[in-house]
Structures are given as C-alpha cells and as structure tokens.
Design a protein around this motif. Sequence first.
Motif, mmCIF file in Angstrom:
data_model
loop_
_atom_site.group_PDB
_atom_site.id
_atom_site.type_symbol
_atom_site.label_atom_id
_atom_site.label_comp_id
_atom_site.label_asym_id
_atom_site.label_seq_id
_atom_site.Cartn_x
_atom_site.Cartn_y
_atom_site.Cartn_z
ATOM 1 N N ALA A 143 0.821 -1.211 0.000
ATOM 2 C CA ALA A 143 0.000 0.000 0.000
ATOM 3 C C ALA A 143 0.853 1.259 0.000
ATOM 4 O O ALA A 143 0.381 2.327 -0.395
ATOM 5 N N HIS A 144 2.110 1.138 0.393
ATOM 6 C CA HIS A 144 2.952 2.317 0.531
ATOM 7 C C HIS A 144 4.297 2.143 -0.168
ATOM 8 O O HIS A 144 4.629 2.852 -1.128
ATOM 9 N N CYS A 145 5.089 1.187 0.292
ATOM 10 C CA CYS A 145 6.503 1.109 -0.098
ATOM 11 C C CYS A 145 6.730 0.724 -1.557
ATOM 12 O O CYS A 145 7.524 1.364 -2.257
ATOM 13 N N LEU A 146 6.061 -0.303 -2.026
ATOM 14 C CA LEU A 146 6.264 -0.706 -3.422
ATOM 15 C C LEU A 146 5.823 0.380 -4.390
ATOM 16 O O LEU A 146 6.417 0.547 -5.465
ATOM 17 N N LYS A 147 4.804 1.125 -4.033
ATOM 18 C CA LYS A 147 4.357 2.219 -4.895
ATOM 19 C C LYS A 147 5.438 3.281 -5.006
ATOM 20 O O LYS A 147 5.750 3.762 -6.100
ATOM 21 N N ARG A 148 6.014 3.627 -3.877
ATOM 22 C CA ARG A 148 7.121 4.584 -3.896
ATOM 23 C C ARG A 148 8.298 4.036 -4.706
ATOM 24 O O ARG A 148 8.908 4.755 -5.495
ATOM 25 N N GLU A 242 0.689 9.859 6.826
ATOM 26 C CA GLU A 242 -0.582 10.124 7.490
ATOM 27 C C GLU A 242 -1.742 9.573 6.658
ATOM 28 O O GLU A 242 -1.862 9.861 5.480
ATOM 29 N N GLU A 243 -2.571 8.771 7.282
ATOM 30 C CA GLU A 243 -3.799 8.262 6.665
ATOM 31 C C GLU A 243 -3.544 7.601 5.313
ATOM 32 O O GLU A 243 -4.310 7.762 4.369
ATOM 33 N N TRP A 244 -2.460 6.840 5.231
ATOM 34 C CA TRP A 244 -2.137 6.159 3.979
ATOM 35 C C TRP A 244 -2.900 4.848 3.822
ATOM 36 O O TRP A 244 -3.062 4.351 2.710
ATOM 37 N N ALA A 245 -3.346 4.278 4.919
ATOM 38 C CA ALA A 245 -4.027 2.981 4.863
ATOM 39 C C ALA A 245 -5.514 3.157 4.592
ATOM 40 O O ALA A 245 -6.151 4.081 5.104
ATOM 41 N N CYS A 246 -6.075 2.271 3.763
ATOM 42 C CA CYS A 246 -7.520 2.257 3.532
ATOM 43 C C CYS A 246 -8.180 1.448 4.651
ATOM 44 O O CYS A 246 -7.824 0.285 4.872
ATOM 45 N N LEU A 247 -9.117 2.052 5.343
ATOM 46 C CA LEU A 247 -9.706 1.416 6.516
ATOM 47 C C LEU A 247 -10.874 0.499 6.175
ATOM 48 O O LEU A 247 -11.252 -0.352 6.982
ATOM 49 N N SER A 248 -11.439 0.664 5.000
ATOM 50 C CA SER A 248 -12.560 -0.192 4.596
ATOM 51 C C SER A 248 -12.660 -0.201 3.079
ATOM 52 O O SER A 248 -12.063 0.638 2.399
ATOM 53 N N GLY A 249 -13.419 -1.141 2.575
ATOM 54 C CA GLY A 249 -13.653 -1.198 1.143
ATOM 55 C C GLY A 249 -12.440 -1.667 0.357
ATOM 56 O O GLY A 249 -11.550 -2.332 0.877
ATOM 57 N N ILE A 250 -12.408 -1.292 -0.918
ATOM 58 C CA ILE A 250 -11.325 -1.700 -1.807
ATOM 59 C C ILE A 250 -9.996 -1.173 -1.285
ATOM 60 O O ILE A 250 -9.880 -0.010 -0.902
ATOM 61 N N GLY A 251 -9.003 -2.057 -1.257
ATOM 62 C CA GLY A 251 -7.679 -1.648 -0.811
ATOM 63 C C GLY A 251 -7.450 -1.740 0.678
ATOM 64 O O GLY A 251 -6.376 -1.364 1.163
ATOM 65 N N SER A 252 -8.416 -2.233 1.421
ATOM 66 C CA SER A 252 -8.252 -2.356 2.874
ATOM 67 C C SER A 252 -7.676 -3.727 3.220
ATOM 68 O O SER A 252 -7.599 -4.617 2.376
ATOM 69 N N ARG A 253 -7.274 -3.893 4.463
ATOM 70 C CA ARG A 253 -6.656 -5.145 4.898
ATOM 71 C C ARG A 253 -7.686 -6.274 4.884
ATOM 72 O O ARG A 253 -8.799 -6.109 5.398
ATOM 73 N N PRO A 254 -7.338 -7.400 4.291
ATOM 74 C CA PRO A 254 -8.333 -8.487 4.143
ATOM 75 C C PRO A 254 -8.670 -9.158 5.458
ATOM 76 O O PRO A 254 -7.855 -9.228 6.384
#
Length: 260
Positions: A143-148, A242-254
């Motif tokens: 969600a963060h590092c590989l994108k960078r 800050e607020e990089w994680a998706c808390l719900s829906g698409i892209g959130s932790r399974p």
Amino acid sequence: MKKFLILTCLLSSILTWSADRSRWEILPTDPTTSTINEDLFYSIINRVESLYRLEFAQKGIAVLFNADWDTSYFSAWAHNDNPPLFSLNFWGGMARIPGVNEYGWAFVVCHEVGHLLGGEPMNSLPHFAWGSAEGQADYFASAHCLKRYFEAFPYLGDEVHLGPGVIDKCNNDEHCLNSAKAAESFSKIITYLYRDTPALSLETPSTSVVEESVLASYPEAQCRLDTILEGSLCQNDFSSMEEWACLSGIGSRPSCWFKK
C-alpha cells in the motif's frame, strides 16, 4: 522480527542434509533461476533505504541496513538493537531462491521497513511489540513502499505471468500490476521455504474470516498474497505517512488476517 531458519540435525541426518544442501542454503556460485545478482541485491536495499530516510528521522529512530550477499542461508529480519537504534538485515541466500526477481526482492525489503514504519496493529508478542505485525508489514509493503519504489525506480524486466482475474482486478493500475508481480515472486520464497504449503494463486483468494486479528504470527500464506494485492489497490496518499491505509472497502486489509 528474527526469521532465522533454525535447524537441529541429528548425526544420523548429516549425510541426508549434505546431499540436499540447497534445501537449506544457496551459495553465490550455485545455479538458480533468481534474477537477483550481487549488484541488484544491494541496489534494491539501498534504494528502499533512500526512500524512507526522512521518515526514519521524523520518527526519531536510527536504522542500520545490514546486508550480506555471501551468506548462503535464508533470512531477512528487523531487529530492535537498542532503541532508538534498529536494524534491517538481509542474507543473500534468500535473494537467490529460484523465482525471486526485482519485484519480489523489493517486496522483501519493503516488508522489513514495514515493521518499523507500518504502524498499528503491532505485534502482540511482548518482545516484538515495538514492530508492526507481520500482516501489517505486508500491507505497508504494497500500500505504501512498493508504490514509492516503482515510481522512483521504474522496472519493466522479468516477464511475470498474471492470471486473467488479477489483470481484470488491476484494471491497468500499474501499482496493482507491480504488486501482483511481487506477490507471484514472493510466493516462490514461501513455497521454497515451506514445502508443504498448499498451492498459492492470486486467482483464488482466501475465504477465511478471522475472529480476531493475527498479531503474533504470520497470516496463512494465501492470505499474505491477498494482502499484497489488496494493499496495492488502496488509493490513499503514499507520499505521506498520514492516513495512507484504507480502513474499509477496496484496498483495505483483508479479513483473512485483520479484524475490522
């Protein structure tokens, strides 16, 4: 997290171990289908370090990146040396596992960074409570590092077959496609180290739903791949911590490891 492969061999098993030495180690001179050479091994580690130097400083921690290409055994781990000093450690044998490529090795390095910067949920074991849980480190990695990483260091090598379901899910999103390729490469590490792992495929995500988050161990292998792919679909700002994680829906932790 220390991830040493600890072997206790009886004298009677020495000959068997010797005959299958590559099961436990891969020397720099051993043949392998990994496309990680010595230069790339160090370069990827150094690149990831450069991407998060500022964030480490802002968090007030010093991080040593220790890498040894010549070590033949399989390990990568984060260690709480003496806070605020931490270390991220990488052995060359792991990068030489057949099937590892730049996508997969970048994920491994990003995962270790995730233990220091991934935030909550943290590991629930008392001695490792300073670091993000394994599932959270996986999630941070995609969600963060590989994108960078792939925005700073575009990569088009190593043909990787992705199934039609994954291609449809990614819908031409480069972050998703890169993470899917990283997951495919990382799956080779899992199945090499743990030979009894059930067949893994991004086309068949886990249907498990945990009653509480998995915080003291690794999520199941398929769930880890699902986490890598799902994290890549989060559209939050990965240029910020800050607020990089998706808390719900698409892209959130399974839900196969995370209790929402």
